[in-house]
Scaffold this motif. Structure first.
Motif: not given
Length: 159
Positions: A76-102
């Motif tokens: 959906k169309e995201l407002d600026d706050a949702e976009i920033l939250e999505s970016i921060v969440n992408s970092f958290s997601r990557a960290e969790e994926e790396v933990a699972v892979k390790r």
């Protein structure tokens, strides 16, 4: 272990309501099983190692699936706050994926060779560039969009 798999399947079924199309658990399970068979065949595992590998690889993929859907963003169309939250969440997601892979890397390392581990944990494009194999990019360069996601992959960034 059985409790863990049951919990994961319940989470998958529960998330089905959020999909654009009705989630078909049997088809998803069938696709996952085919993928596991292909990977076991690609790794050229003997019968004993394949019997050890298949349930562990299934568990690994389910763990990655849970992480991916935890950070799923609605289209959906995201407002600026949702976009920033999505970016921060992408970092958290990557960290969790790396933990699972390790975690699973250490488990797979018990019985798989380094070449087999490479096939599991290194993206094909990355393997070609590093190995100097035909079709790889010179000096480690990547094609546009080499990280997946991004403009062409849809959804949030996949770091």
């Amino acid at each position: 272990m059985k409790k863990f798999m049951t919990l994961l399947l319940l989470m998958v079924v529960g998330m089905g309501a959020g999909f654009a199309q009705e989630f078909d658990r049997e088809k998803a399970e069938e696709r996952l099983n085919k993928m596991i068979e292909r990977k076991a065949s690609e790794l050229k595992l003997d019968d004993e190692t394949a019997a050890w590998f298949k349930p562990l690889y299934k568990e690994y993929n389910m763990a990655l699936f849970v992480v991916a859907h935890k950070y799923r963003v609605e289209k959906k169309e995201l407002d600026d706050a949702e976009i920033l939250e999505s970016i921060v969440n992408s970092f958290s997601r990557a960290e969790e994926e790396v933990a699972v892979k390790r975690t699973y890397f250490l488990k797979f390392q018990e019985k798989l060779t380094p070449q087999q581990l490479r096939s599991l944990f290194m993206p094909r494009m990355n393997r070609q560039a590093q190995g100097g194999q035909r079709g790889g990019f010179p000096r480690g360069e990547r094609s546009f969009g080499g990280h997946g996601g991004g403009q062409w992959g849809g959804g949030e960034p996949n770091f």
